[in-house]
Design a protein around this motif. Structure first.
Motif, PDB file in Angstrom:
ATOM      1  N   VAL A   1      -2.738   4.316   4.567  1.00 26.34           N
ATOM      2  CA  VAL A   1      -1.850   2.984   4.768  1.00 26.34           C
ATOM      3  C   VAL A   1      -0.541   3.013   4.489  1.00 26.34           C
ATOM      4  CG1 VAL A   1      -1.538   0.760   3.194  1.00 26.34           C
ATOM      5  CG2 VAL A   1      -3.887   1.694   3.616  1.00 26.34           C
ATOM      6  N   MET A   2       0.354   2.391   5.485  1.00 30.66           N
ATOM      7  CA  MET A   2       1.653   2.556   5.448  1.00 30.66           C
ATOM      8  C   MET A   2       2.367   1.422   4.389  1.00 30.66           C
ATOM      9  SD  MET A   2       2.348   4.748   7.803  1.00 30.66           S
ATOM     10  CE  MET A   2       0.864   5.707   7.089  1.00 30.66           C
ATOM     11  N   THR A   3       3.168   1.674   3.759  1.00 29.98           N
ATOM     12  CA  THR A   3       3.625   0.509   2.905  1.00 29.98           C
ATOM     13  C   THR A   3       5.303   0.651   3.148  1.00 29.98           C
ATOM     14  OG1 THR A   3       1.932   0.871   1.110  1.00 29.98           O
ATOM     15  CG2 THR A   3       4.148  -0.040   0.485  1.00 29.98           C
ATOM     16  N   LEU A   4       5.788  -0.441   3.299  1.00 30.02           N
ATOM     17  CA  LEU A   4       7.179  -0.755   3.445  1.00 30.02           C
ATOM     18  C   LEU A   4       7.829  -1.584   2.434  1.00 30.02           C
ATOM     19  CD1 LEU A   4       9.845  -0.272   4.798  1.00 30.02           C
ATOM     20  CD2 LEU A   4       9.362  -2.239   6.409  1.00 30.02           C
ATOM     21  N   GLU A   5       8.618  -1.182   1.616  1.00 32.35           N
ATOM     22  CA  GLU A   5       9.166  -2.229   0.292  1.00 32.35           C
ATOM     23  C   GLU A   5      10.663  -2.443   0.745  1.00 32.35           C
ATOM     24  OE1 GLU A   5       7.906  -1.063  -3.524  1.00 32.35           O
ATOM     25  OE2 GLU A   5       6.781   0.668  -2.640  1.00 32.35           O
TER      26      GLU A   5
ATOM     27  N   PHE B   1       3.978  11.150   2.835  1.00 31.90           N
ATOM     28  CA  PHE B   1       5.561  11.233   2.951  1.00 31.90           C
ATOM     29  C   PHE B   1       6.011  10.020   2.231  1.00 31.90           C
ATOM     30  CE2 PHE B   1       3.788   7.824   6.006  1.00 31.90           C
ATOM     31  CZ  PHE B   1       4.701   6.815   5.997  1.00 31.90           C
ATOM     32  N   HIS B   2       7.278  10.077   1.851  1.00 36.50           N
ATOM     33  CA  HIS B   2       8.048   9.105   1.260  1.00 36.50           C
ATOM     34  C   HIS B   2       9.631   8.999   1.898  1.00 36.50           C
ATOM     35  CE1 HIS B   2       9.526   6.462  -2.242  1.00 36.50           C
ATOM     36  NE2 HIS B   2      10.585   7.253  -1.965  1.00 36.50           N
ATOM     37  N   ALA B   3      10.083   7.794   2.244  1.00 32.47           N
ATOM     38  CA  ALA B   3      11.460   7.767   2.897  1.00 32.47           C
ATOM     39  C   ALA B   3      12.105   6.601   1.994  1.00 32.47           C
ATOM     40  CB  ALA B   3      11.337   7.313   4.298  1.00 32.47           C
ATOM     41  N   GLU B   4      13.225   6.812   1.923  1.00 32.89           N
ATOM     42  CA  GLU B   4      14.186   5.768   1.026  1.00 32.89           C
ATOM     43  C   GLU B   4      15.448   5.807   1.742  1.00 32.89           C
ATOM     44  OE1 GLU B   4      13.881   7.852  -2.691  1.00 32.89           O
ATOM     45  OE2 GLU B   4      15.198   9.031  -2.213  1.00 32.89           O
ATOM     46  N   SER B   5      15.950   4.554   1.594  1.00 35.97           N
ATOM     47  CA  SER B   5      17.255   4.197   1.993  1.00 35.97           C
ATOM     48  C   SER B   5      18.292   4.761   0.984  1.00 35.97           C
ATOM     49  CB  SER B   5      17.580   2.582   1.961  1.00 35.97           C
ATOM     50  OG  SER B   5      18.970   2.271   1.929  1.00 35.97           O
ATOM     51  N   LEU B   6      19.557   5.400   1.715  1.00 33.39           N
ATOM     52  CA  LEU B   6      20.353   5.961   0.815  1.00 33.39           C
ATOM     53  C   LEU B   6      21.108   4.672   0.144  1.00 33.39           C
ATOM     54  CD1 LEU B   6      21.782   8.525   3.474  1.00 33.39           C
ATOM     55  CD2 LEU B   6      20.065   8.976   1.638  1.00 33.39           C
ATOM     56  N   LYS B   7      21.104   3.771   0.461  1.00 29.81           N
ATOM     57  CA  LYS B   7      21.625   2.475  -0.289  1.00 29.81           C
ATOM     58  C   LYS B   7      20.780   1.825  -0.944  1.00 29.81           C
ATOM     59  CE  LYS B   7      25.458   2.227   3.101  1.00 29.81           C
ATOM     60  NZ  LYS B   7      26.362   1.289   3.923  1.00 29.81           N
ATOM     61  N   GLN B   8      19.376   2.354  -1.242  1.00 24.96           N
ATOM     62  CA  GLN B   8      18.488   1.539  -2.115  1.00 24.96           C
ATOM     63  C   GLN B   8      18.057   0.121  -1.453  1.00 24.96           C
ATOM     64  OE1 GLN B   8      21.358   2.950  -4.009  1.00 24.96           O
ATOM     65  NE2 GLN B   8      20.159   4.678  -3.659  1.00 24.96           N
TER      66      GLN B   8
END
Length: 457
Positions: free
Chosen positions: A198-202, A165-172
């Protein structure tokens, strides 16, 4: 069917019936509007299917120590979601990530990231139904403009089953991604789930990357009585930019059930100096407090407990009984603590709806005009899940068997032609922060070009 196919494709025993079609057109789309604005549904189309006539023990008693991906489970033990949708429930408390992005202090950000990591598994509480295994190439998208993010997931492997999965903020502001290989084993009176991956949060503004793995999950009391869930193990969250680390201990039930659902840990900097203690329950809430205040409180608490100890024998969760101990529903708040997160209350009818949260209730809903833009591989278009959601167990069973047989046929054809399966939205690569193998999003999904998507339904 060869042994490898048997291992990864549990059959229901029903004959394949291509004439039994359940289309996404059968989906109930709620046209609920308030002040002209469409609202997400608050319930499912039908109540939970009864499992009273089915015994998990009768199916699993010969499978002790085995991985359950090779075991045929009746559809009655499923819940009407695909594992890709279940995985998206990590996003229910995304407000914690948004808040972390707004903070200037790295230790404060770590506290909220830790709370987010705990909140990501909170929806599993009392969720004893098994999500449908995703078909190879299956996808799920989730766009929540009101919460500021979008997500895409894909079943990237069938041998072994891996979901990315890949999630991203609409405001980068952030990106959150990972891949999960759920390993299930039966141990006599319990089913243990190890969510490998592994979960990765940037946090993009702060140029920070956090990684962690989820705790073990165990469904207990398989033979008789009410099923119940505990999570246990050490979760280590690492800030790869600063060297800060949060170590969380999801406690097993323990003697007398006193540790059930508890989570305790600490945040330290790269020199191993402890800055905050984190505590609470993954089913309820999480707090943080100064380490010195925490230690003083614990010493005082132990003295009080020592004065009131009893010699009355009681049962351990790990003893001969597997009944769920009585749960104390509140966390003792240490003076001076800061509340990091509190679980969203479940709807009053949750028990009749597979113990779904309000968030989970919405995941298989076809929103207005969704049919026009969804990829043809999206879970919402999967007919067996849709039939179960609508309360038609016979159609769900037949469709599940039809889809599995279609998948087996496609694999046989690829093997015959010596073709390799090509993933559409993710590719195998290296996690830049851990150096471990990972599945990384290649981009392009939301361009809405789905002409080369496989026909899996």
């Amino acid at each position: 069917m060869n042994s490898e196919e048997e291992f990864y494709d549990a059959e229901t025993g029903l004959e394949s019936d291509d004439s039994c079609e359940v289309s996404f057109k059968d989906a109930l789309v709620f046209d609920a509007k308030e002040n002209g604005v469409w609202e997400r549904r608050k319930t499912l189309p039908a109540e939970m299917i009864s499992r009273n006539n089915y015994s998990v023990w009768s199916i699993l008693k010969k499978c002790i120590g085995m991985e359950l991906s090779k075991i045929a489970m009746p559809v009655e033990f499923n819940e009407p979601l695909s594992f890709l949708q279940r995985m998206s429930e990590y996003m229910e408390h995304t407000h914690l990530v948004h808040k972390a992005c707004s903070l200037s202090d790295s230790m404060e950000r770590m506290q909220l990231v830790a709370a987010f990591a705990v909140s990501a598994v909170a929806s599993q509480w009392e969720r004893t139904g098994k999500p449908f295994n995703p078909l190879l190439g299956e996808t799920f998208e989730l766009i929540r403009e009101d919460e500021g993010y979008r997500l895409i997931s894909e079943q990237v492997s069938h041998h072994p089953p891996v979901s990315a999965f890949h999630a991203e903020s609409l405001k980068q502001e952030f990106e959150f991604h990972g891949s999960i290989y759920p390993k299930l084993k039966f141990w006599g009176k319990s089913v243990e789930a190890e969510p490998k991956g592994v979960m990765t949060l940037e946090l993009l503004k702060h140029k920070e990357a956090y990684t962690w793995t989820n705790p073990m999950c165990c469904v207990r009391n398989i033979i008789l009585g009410k099923l119940w869930i505990e999570q246990y193990g050490t979760v280590e969250i690492v800030n790869h930019s600063t060297g800060d680390k949060c170590v969380l201990n999801f406690k097993p039930c323990g003697m007398f059930g006193k540790e059930l659902h508890k989570v305790e840990g600490y945040i330290q900097d790269k020199s191993k100096k402890k800055h905050r203690v984190i505590y609470g329950k993954w089913t309820e809430c999480m707090y943080s407090v100064d380490p010195k205040v925490y230690e003083a409180f614990k010493k005082s608490d132990k003295k009080t407990a020592g004065d009131s100890r009893t010699q009355k024998p009681e049962l351990s969760c790990e003893g001969d009984e597997d009944e769920m101990p009585e749960v104390q529903e509140t966390v003792t708040v240490i003076p001076g603590s800061a509340l990091l997160w509190r679980i969203t209350p479940r709807p009053v009818h949750s028990a009749q709806m597979y113990n779904f949260t309000s968030f989970a209730m919405t995941l298989n809903e076809l929103e207005p005009d969704t049919e026009r833009i969804l990829a043809p591989t999206d879970c919402r278009l999967r007919p067996d899940v849709r039939a179960m959601e609508n309360g038609d167990i016979d159609a769900a069973s037949a469709e599940k068997e039809r889809l599995e047989e279609k998948q087996r046929k496609s694999r046989r054809e690829r093997n015959k032609d010596e073709e390799e399966w090509m993933t559409r939205w993710f590719q195998r690569g290296t996690n830049p922060h851990t150096g471990a193998e990972d599945w990384l999003y290649t981009g392009g999904y939301f361009d809405r070009n789905y002409t080369d998507c496989p026909n899996i339904y």
